[in-house]
Design a protein around this motif. Structure first.
Motif, PDB file in Angstrom:
ATOM      1  N   LYS A 122      26.753  51.318  48.496  1.00  0.00           N
ATOM      2  CA  LYS A 122      26.962  49.802  47.834  1.00  0.00           C
ATOM      3  C   LYS A 122      27.328  48.908  47.060  1.00  0.00           C
ATOM      4  N   VAL A 123      28.456  48.195  46.992  1.00  0.00           N
ATOM      5  CA  VAL A 123      29.383  48.305  45.765  1.00  0.00           C
ATOM      6  C   VAL A 123      29.228  46.894  45.933  1.00  0.00           C
ATOM      7  N   LYS A 124      29.865  46.381  45.113  1.00  0.00           N
ATOM      8  CA  LYS A 124      30.215  44.351  44.171  1.00  0.00           C
ATOM      9  C   LYS A 124      31.813  44.407  45.375  1.00  0.00           C
ATOM     10  N   ALA A 125      32.255  43.848  45.838  1.00  0.00           N
ATOM     11  CA  ALA A 125      33.601  43.740  46.712  1.00  0.00           C
ATOM     12  C   ALA A 125      34.102  42.901  45.149  1.00  0.00           C
ATOM     13  N   VAL A 126      35.589  43.530  45.532  1.00  0.00           N
ATOM     14  CA  VAL A 126      36.567  42.735  44.600  1.00  0.00           C
ATOM     15  C   VAL A 126      37.085  41.699  44.631  1.00  0.00           C
ATOM     16  N   SER A 127      37.237  40.509  44.059  1.00  0.00           N
ATOM     17  CA  SER A 127      37.976  39.529  44.895  1.00  0.00           C
ATOM     18  C   SER A 127      39.646  39.462  44.320  1.00  0.00           C
ATOM     19  N   ASP A 128      40.286  39.130  45.409  1.00  0.00           N
ATOM     20  CA  ASP A 128      41.380  38.592  45.576  1.00  0.00           C
ATOM     21  C   ASP A 128      42.091  38.001  44.305  1.00  0.00           C
ATOM     22  N   ALA A 129      41.639  37.265  44.043  1.00  0.00           N
ATOM     23  CA  ALA A 129      41.945  37.132  42.462  1.00  0.00           C
ATOM     24  C   ALA A 129      42.543  37.600  41.131  1.00  0.00           C
ATOM     25  N   GLU A 130      40.899  38.338  41.067  1.00  0.00           N
ATOM     26  CA  GLU A 130      40.399  39.671  40.126  1.00  0.00           C
ATOM     27  C   GLU A 130      41.528  40.366  40.907  1.00  0.00           C
ATOM     28  N   ALA A 131      41.674  40.983  41.841  1.00  0.00           N
ATOM     29  CA  ALA A 131      42.770  42.290  42.096  1.00  0.00           C
ATOM     30  C   ALA A 131      44.145  41.494  42.143  1.00  0.00           C
ATOM     31  N   PHE A 132      44.584  40.586  42.378  1.00  0.00           N
ATOM     32  CA  PHE A 132      46.235  40.026  42.291  1.00  0.00           C
ATOM     33  C   PHE A 132      46.699  38.743  41.448  1.00  0.00           C
ATOM     34  N   LYS A 133      47.413  39.001  41.388  1.00  0.00           N
ATOM     35  CA  LYS A 133      48.328  38.192  39.827  1.00  0.00           C
ATOM     36  C   LYS A 133      48.712  37.133  41.203  1.00  0.00           C
ATOM     37  N   VAL A 134      49.659  36.227  40.911  1.00  0.00           N
ATOM     38  CA  VAL A 134      50.822  35.412  41.576  1.00  0.00           C
ATOM     39  C   VAL A 134      51.784  35.569  41.205  1.00  0.00           C
ATOM     40  N   VAL A 135      52.702  35.822  41.893  1.00  0.00           N
ATOM     41  CA  VAL A 135      54.157  35.511  41.440  1.00  0.00           C
ATOM     42  C   VAL A 135      55.089  34.885  41.499  1.00  0.00           C
ATOM     43  N   LYS A 136      55.105  33.649  41.118  1.00  0.00           N
ATOM     44  CA  LYS A 136      56.327  32.491  41.267  1.00  0.00           C
ATOM     45  C   LYS A 136      57.815  33.367  41.478  1.00  0.00           C
ATOM     46  N   THR A 137      58.055  32.663  42.881  1.00  0.00           N
ATOM     47  CA  THR A 137      59.176  33.187  43.293  1.00  0.00           C
ATOM     48  C   THR A 137      60.349  31.526  43.503  1.00  0.00           C
ATOM     49  N   GLY A 138      61.868  31.771  43.467  1.00  0.00           N
ATOM     50  CA  GLY A 138      62.958  31.009  43.789  1.00  0.00           C
ATOM     51  C   GLY A 138      62.900  30.215  42.700  1.00  0.00           C
TER      52      GLY A 138
END
Length: 281
Positions: A122-138
């Motif tokens: 068992k391990v502590k799940a990695v959150s999406d906020a920690e694993a991913f960085k929002v890239v702004k487009t447009g």
């Protein structure tokens, strides 16, 4: 006679078609294909409602099958005694073979589970906020549907990027790894082996699909160069390994945690292995 019973009356008078049973059998055999085609074509709220209905039907069917199996397994049978039976054996009943067989199957499953037991269950799940960085487009940087992966990843050799306009998840080249230093726990010897793939990331199925490597991730490495063979004489192609530490880069480490230097290596332990990753060439 009620007007809506004319079909039943006709059947009583003239019977059914001669090929009625065959047509009914074929119709029943086609139902699965028809349901599948219908499910594929449906869109929107209709599809959601239809899948919810089908799921509930399948759950009920599984429960019914399980009840029937338990009834068959847990029965008892009377044993025919040829001679006199002592008083303390009169109330005993013989267990049927179904229950014994069920116990054997459960035991085998336990043995198999122990065989493939991982070092860290068992391990502590990695959150999406920690694993991913929002890239702004447009043009005015208002759209935020793209994500950049900030964790170490494995990308296969046959991977081809989508056009930048349609690529949702960006995996930087600097965080891609394709080789590992594998240490045999008994021999205490290290081998440089290629990574075959990410078998399971406990945090999320999406992480497994993207090849994200975090603490507790199970990897598959190619051990064909080591010359391992099975009892049948076949060459062992791959073995599993699990990442035991949290991967942090210099400057991000916490007290008591290991971190990665410029060479970017991390330690993994698994069925055989303690692995150190090397940067993809």
């Amino acid at each position: 006679m009620p007007q809506n019973e004319h079909i039943e009356l006709h059947r009583k008078r003239f019977g059914r078609r001669l090929d009625h049973e065959e047509r009914a059998r074929k119709r029943q055999a086609r139902e699965g294909h028809d349901r599948s085609a219908k499910a594929k074509k449906m869109r929107g709220i209709k599809a959601k409602l239809y899948h919810k209905k089908r799921y509930s039907e399948k759950v009920e069917m599984r429960k019914l099958i399980k009840q029937h199996e338990e009834k068959e397994k847990t029965g008892v049978a009377e044993k025919q005694e040829t001679g006199a039976v002592p008083a303390y054996l009169l109330d005993r009943q013989q267990q049927t073979a179904g229950t014994v067989l069920s116990n054997m199957i459960k035991q085998k499953r336990k043995e198999k589970a122990n065989k493939y037991q991982v070092p860290i269950p068992k391990v502590k799940a990695v959150s999406d906020a920690e694993a991913f960085k929002v890239v702004k487009t447009g043009k005015s940087r208002r759209k935020g549907w793209k994500r950049m992966v900030t964790k170490v990843t494995y990308v296969g050799e046959s991977f081809t990027r989508k056009p930048a306009k349609f690529e949702r998840f960006i995996r930087p080249m600097g965080l891609r790894f394709n080789k590992a230093h594998v240490t045999h726990p008994e021999l205490q010897t290290t081998f440089c082996l290629p990574i075959v793939g990410v078998k399971k990331n406990p945090s999320s199925q999406m992480y497994t699909t993207l090849g994200v490597i975090t603490k507790g991730t199970i990897l598959e490495v190619n051990v064909s160069e080591l010359g391992m063979v099975t009892q049948g004489g076949k060459v062992v192609w791959g073995k599993y390994a699990q990442l035991l530490i949290k991967l942090l880069f210099a400057g991000d480490e916490q007290p008591g945690e290991r971190w990665v230097h410029q060479r970017r290596s991390l330690v993994v332990s698994g069925e055989y292995c303690s692995i150190q990753f090397w940067h993809a060439q």
